[in-house]
Write a protein that holds these residues in place. Sequence first.
Motif, short mmCIF file in Angstrom:
data_model
loop_
_atom_site.label_atom_id
_atom_site.label_comp_id
_atom_site.label_asym_id
_atom_site.label_seq_id
_atom_site.Cartn_x
_atom_site.Cartn_y
_atom_site.Cartn_z
N ALA A 89 0.84 -1.20 0.00
CA ALA A 89 0.00 0.00 0.00
C ALA A 89 0.87 1.24 0.00
CB ALA A 89 -0.94 -0.01 1.21
N GLY A 90 1.97 1.21 0.75
CA GLY A 90 2.88 2.34 0.78
C GLY A 90 3.54 2.58 -0.55
N GLU A 91 4.01 1.50 -1.19
CA GLU A 91 4.68 1.66 -2.50
C GLU A 91 3.71 2.19 -3.54
OE1 GLU A 91 7.89 -0.76 -5.29
OE2 GLU A 91 6.93 -1.77 -3.59
N ASN A 92 2.49 1.64 -3.54
CA ASN A 92 1.49 2.14 -4.48
C ASN A 92 1.16 3.60 -4.25
OD1 ASN A 92 -0.08 0.16 -6.43
ND2 ASN A 92 0.56 -1.07 -4.68
N ALA A 93 1.09 4.00 -2.97
CA ALA A 93 0.76 5.40 -2.66
C ALA A 93 1.84 6.34 -3.18
CB ALA A 93 0.59 5.56 -1.15
N VAL A 94 3.10 5.94 -3.03
CA VAL A 94 4.21 6.77 -3.53
C VAL A 94 4.13 6.89 -5.05
CG1 VAL A 94 6.72 6.86 -3.81
CG2 VAL A 94 5.73 6.33 -1.58
N LEU A 95 3.94 5.78 -5.73
CA LEU A 95 3.86 5.81 -7.20
C LEU A 95 2.72 6.71 -7.67
CD1 LEU A 95 4.49 2.03 -7.84
CD2 LEU A 95 5.96 3.89 -8.62
N SER A 96 1.57 6.59 -7.01
CA SER A 96 0.43 7.41 -7.41
C SER A 96 0.70 8.89 -7.18
CB SER A 96 -0.82 6.98 -6.63
OG SER A 96 -1.20 5.67 -6.97
N ALA A 97 1.27 9.22 -6.02
CA ALA A 97 1.53 10.62 -5.70
C ALA A 97 2.61 11.23 -6.59
CB ALA A 97 1.92 10.75 -4.23
N LEU A 98 3.48 10.39 -7.15
CA LEU A 98 4.50 10.88 -8.09
C LEU A 98 3.99 10.90 -9.52
CD1 LEU A 98 7.70 9.10 -6.70
CD2 LEU A 98 7.14 11.53 -6.56
N GLY A 99 2.75 10.47 -9.73
CA GLY A 99 2.17 10.50 -11.07
C GLY A 99 2.63 9.36 -11.96
N LEU A 100 3.17 8.30 -11.37
CA LEU A 100 3.72 7.19 -12.16
C LEU A 100 2.71 6.08 -12.40
CD1 LEU A 100 7.22 7.02 -10.44
CD2 LEU A 100 6.67 8.00 -12.68
N SER A 101 1.63 6.03 -11.63
CA SER A 101 0.66 4.95 -11.79
C SER A 101 -0.16 5.08 -13.06
CB SER A 101 -0.28 4.90 -10.58
OG SER A 101 0.43 4.53 -9.43
N GLY A 102 -0.16 6.26 -13.65
CA GLY A 102 -0.94 6.47 -14.86
C GLY A 102 -0.24 6.03 -16.12
N GLY A 103 0.97 5.47 -15.99
CA GLY A 103 1.67 4.96 -17.17
C GLY A 103 2.66 5.93 -17.77
N LYS A 104 2.88 7.08 -17.15
CA LYS A 104 3.85 8.04 -17.65
C LYS A 104 5.07 8.04 -16.73
CE LYS A 104 0.38 11.10 -19.69
NZ LYS A 104 -0.20 12.48 -19.70
N GLY A 105 6.26 8.17 -17.33
CA GLY A 105 7.48 8.24 -16.55
C GLY A 105 8.30 6.97 -16.67
N ARG A 106 9.35 6.89 -15.84
CA ARG A 106 10.27 5.75 -15.91
C ARG A 106 10.69 5.33 -14.51
NH1 ARG A 106 14.44 2.90 -18.56
NH2 ARG A 106 16.48 3.10 -17.53
N VAL A 107 10.70 4.03 -14.28
CA VAL A 107 11.11 3.45 -13.00
C VAL A 107 12.19 2.40 -13.28
CG1 VAL A 107 10.41 2.03 -11.02
CG2 VAL A 107 8.89 3.84 -11.86
N VAL A 108 13.23 2.42 -12.46
CA VAL A 108 14.25 1.38 -12.49
C VAL A 108 14.12 0.56 -11.21
CG1 VAL A 108 16.72 0.85 -12.47
CG2 VAL A 108 15.85 2.69 -13.93
N THR A 109 14.00 -0.74 -11.35
CA THR A 109 13.94 -1.63 -10.19
C THR A 109 14.89 -2.79 -10.46
OG1 THR A 109 12.46 -2.87 -8.72
CG2 THR A 109 11.91 -2.89 -11.06
N ASP A 110 14.80 -3.87 -9.69
CA ASP A 110 15.71 -4.99 -9.91
C ASP A 110 15.03 -6.31 -9.59
OD1 ASP A 110 16.35 -5.86 -7.06
OD2 ASP A 110 17.06 -3.80 -6.96
N ALA A 111 15.67 -7.39 -10.02
CA ALA A 111 15.08 -8.72 -9.92
C ALA A 111 14.99 -9.22 -8.49
CB ALA A 111 15.90 -9.71 -10.76
N LEU A 112 15.66 -8.56 -7.53
CA LEU A 112 15.61 -8.96 -6.13
C LEU A 112 14.63 -8.11 -5.33
CD1 LEU A 112 19.36 -9.80 -5.41
CD2 LEU A 112 17.47 -11.38 -5.88
N HIS A 113 13.91 -7.23 -6.00
CA HIS A 113 12.83 -6.50 -5.33
C HIS A 113 11.72 -7.51 -5.01
CE1 HIS A 113 10.63 -3.19 -3.88
NE2 HIS A 113 10.19 -2.65 -4.99
N PHE A 114 10.84 -7.13 -4.08
CA PHE A 114 9.76 -8.02 -3.65
C PHE A 114 8.93 -8.48 -4.85
CE2 PHE A 114 5.33 -8.24 -1.80
CZ PHE A 114 5.49 -9.54 -1.31
N THR A 115 8.54 -9.74 -4.85
CA THR A 115 7.79 -10.32 -5.95
C THR A 115 6.51 -9.53 -6.25
OG1 THR A 115 8.48 -12.42 -4.98
CG2 THR A 115 7.05 -12.54 -6.88
#
Length: 382
Positions: A89-115
């Motif tokens: 819920a926290g991660e989703n809230a951050v993404l939404s507040a940064l405007g990233l949940s709408g499909g715009k922008g760029r995120v870098v993550t990694d294969a060892l992040h939570f499933t």
Amino acid sequence: MTLVVDRPLGAARRADFGPMARIHLDSAYMHPMSLGARRALDRYAEYRMGGAANSPHDDATVRESVQRMFATLIGASPSEIAFVPSTMAGENAVLSALGLSGGKGRVVTDALHFTGSLYLYERLAENGLDVEVLPARDGRVDLADLEAALKTPTDLVAVSLVSNYNGFRHDLDAVCDLAHRQGALVYADIIQAAGATPFDVKTSGVDFCACATYKWLMGDFGVGFLYARADRLDRLDPTAFGYRQVSEMIAQPEADPPVLWRARPDAIGAFGMGTTADGAVAQLHHSLDHILTVGVEALARHRTSLLAPLRERLIGLGARILTPDDPATPILAFAPPRLAEASARLAAAGVFASVYEDRVRVAPTLFNDADDIDALVAALWG
């Protein structure tokens, strides 16, 4: 009730917990509830049943105290902490507040992040978000890969500080330094770090982090924490709202609108919404006091005293070690020679460790000792 600090960590601490049916060796899965937390929950239940005269309880006061204790634990200001139902819920809230949940922008993550987080980014990528997932090499994520990925303008780097898969621990200071130099923000899932390994948000420079509380914080399901760095709040545009975000409501029934609202200028103002799981918060009032009294450093040293020799024994017994050598991680993942038999052998010996298709994961806590480690080894190799 506070932990009696003159008792050493290990078997002496089992008095703080109820009788367990098995030797519990994976608190990265779920930490057992202490007797003190159970009593706090019982007091809360009596209060909710109308017995306030015998069990005085003030939800707001307890929440504020728990908020302060968690802030102290991670080196934050209480105003930078909001309650959330879960880490996701926290991660989703951050993404939404940064405007990233709408499909715009760029995120870098990694294969060892939570499933669950990787699923989140896969779904957002389907909606147009540019997502790059860095590979894991020899059980770790290479900073050189992150540096290369950040050559493309990036909005957010999202990682698990300690990977639930194998215990790999990011150098979060270095991650934040790289990201910030390229204009990206950093989110960290700290559910396997908070309460388990020393971690300071100010030292690391992380912008946002979140965790639930049923693992190393010795709490329960339904409540977690979201940290938002104070000087990043003006970069947020929250998309979910509720009365917790309001510092003052002024009723004016004959006017239009009938109520005036004054928004809070802190993390709760950005991310707070409605009611919290106050029973779980009451438990945390006890559990966080435990952790702060003993000290995360002492808890980490005790765990290292168990995992470091176990690692060497496992190597000698032919196990394949999946966790990079890092004394600060609370997790050890390995594949024993007879992995297919591991679950049944552990169950027969009365030992609880998480068994997956490719690994066994152990994560001892304050009440475990060398005898527990011996029981694990005997179950798998006996």
